[in-house]
Scaffold this motif. Sequence first.
Motif, PDB file in Angstrom:
ATOM      1  N   PRO A  85      -3.511  -6.167  -5.751  1.00 14.38           N
ATOM      2  CA  PRO A  85      -4.625  -5.696  -4.796  1.00 14.38           C
ATOM      3  C   PRO A  85      -5.412  -6.996  -4.196  1.00 14.38           C
ATOM      4  O   PRO A  85      -6.043  -7.792  -5.086  1.00 14.38           O
ATOM      5  CB  PRO A  85      -5.268  -4.687  -5.614  1.00 14.38           C
ATOM      6  N   HIS A  91       1.920  -1.631  -6.862  1.00 14.80           N
ATOM      7  CA  HIS A  91       0.661  -2.266  -6.319  1.00 14.80           C
ATOM      8  C   HIS A  91      -0.667  -1.657  -7.134  1.00 14.80           C
ATOM      9  O   HIS A  91      -1.638  -1.414  -6.297  1.00 14.80           O
ATOM     10  CB  HIS A  91       0.574  -1.867  -4.933  1.00 14.80           C
ATOM     11  N   SER A 146       0.403   1.867  -3.891  1.00 10.75           N
ATOM     12  CA  SER A 146      -0.777   2.009  -4.554  1.00 10.75           C
ATOM     13  C   SER A 146      -0.734   3.739  -5.209  1.00 10.75           C
ATOM     14  O   SER A 146      -1.108   4.367  -4.662  1.00 10.75           O
ATOM     15  CB  SER A 146      -1.916   1.927  -3.608  1.00 10.75           C
ATOM     16  N   ASP A 201       0.833  -1.186  -0.292  1.00  8.32           N
ATOM     17  CA  ASP A 201       0.000   0.004   0.133  1.00  8.32           C
ATOM     18  C   ASP A 201       0.904   1.180   0.127  1.00  8.32           C
ATOM     19  O   ASP A 201       0.604   2.062  -1.134  1.00  8.32           O
ATOM     20  CB  ASP A 201      -1.069   0.105   1.061  1.00  8.32           C
ATOM     21  N   SER A 248       0.335   2.649 -13.846  1.00  5.41           N
ATOM     22  CA  SER A 248       0.990   2.903 -12.586  1.00  5.41           C
ATOM     23  C   SER A 248       2.376   2.210 -12.717  1.00  5.41           C
ATOM     24  O   SER A 248       3.464   2.863 -12.133  1.00  5.41           O
ATOM     25  CB  SER A 248       0.372   1.607 -11.647  1.00  5.41           C
ATOM     26  N   HIS A 273      -5.983   0.339  -6.670  1.00 10.97           N
ATOM     27  CA  HIS A 273      -6.506  -0.779  -5.892  1.00 10.97           C
ATOM     28  C   HIS A 273      -7.685  -1.606  -5.985  1.00 10.97           C
ATOM     29  O   HIS A 273      -8.186  -2.212  -5.144  1.00 10.97           O
ATOM     30  CB  HIS A 273      -6.305  -0.460  -4.275  1.00 10.97           C
TER      31      HIS A 273
END
Length: 270
Positions: free
Chosen positions: A181, A141, A101, A76, A163, A145
């Motif tokens: 996730p 991550h 994240s 996270d 990401s 999420h």
Amino acid sequence: MTDSATQAWTTLPALMYHSVSSVAGPLRDLAVPPERLAEQLGALTAAGYRLVGLTEALDLLGAGSTEKMVAVTFDDGYRDFVTAGVPALTAAGAGATLYASVGHLGGYAGWLGQWSADFGPMLTWQELADVAAAGIEIGNHSLIHHPLDVLTPAQLRDEVVRSHDELEQRLQVKVRSFAYPHGYNSRRVREVVAAAGHDNATEVGRRLHTPGEKRLAVPRFQPTPDHTGADLVALVEGGGSTLVPTLKQAAQPGWRMVRRLARKAGRNLT
């Protein structure tokens, strides 16, 4: 992996932490207080384990290392990682992988709903850069999420590729590792993760990783605030119960269908 490297090791324990703090309520097990984290890391080190990030562990084992290793990971990207996690890792001489994240950096863990503020704010981009400069591996991550295995192909690619690319471009580091996730993955998800540039990834699993298994679905154990250092050493060395992981794996196809239908109805089941 070569045959000789495969024969050089038998298991890799990997740990999945989240917040380095104390919280009450339903998310309590996802927060390990700094003093407990220090105890756990110290006990593993005293038991002869080298503590490293996941990519480093896989690279060392793939090169034929026979060291006792534990891969240490944090999901996270809460701000308490830089204020409490990094000092504990440094004191233990441990490395780690932090999975960010990306779409939540500088904010809060929005996917947690009413509990989104329980773990405090997420790292900012500058703080994440500081973590990378401290020698911690930065992993991906995803963007927002979401459980990836119920997304459309376009949504899945956006979550994974955007990401990954943003982490590499903004931090100027190579991002090789991915954390799904909520742990959910499928063949389609793993293919997209690999195509985006990751060469390893983690799920939950609650068991040991063994040679010959997919590097794109490395299982992890979850330490809790109730695990003493001795408890965690015993879990790592004993491998945990195989019943729960087996049952969860068998239930995945049906549970994925339920979650996919729920998503079409506007709900995100995790």
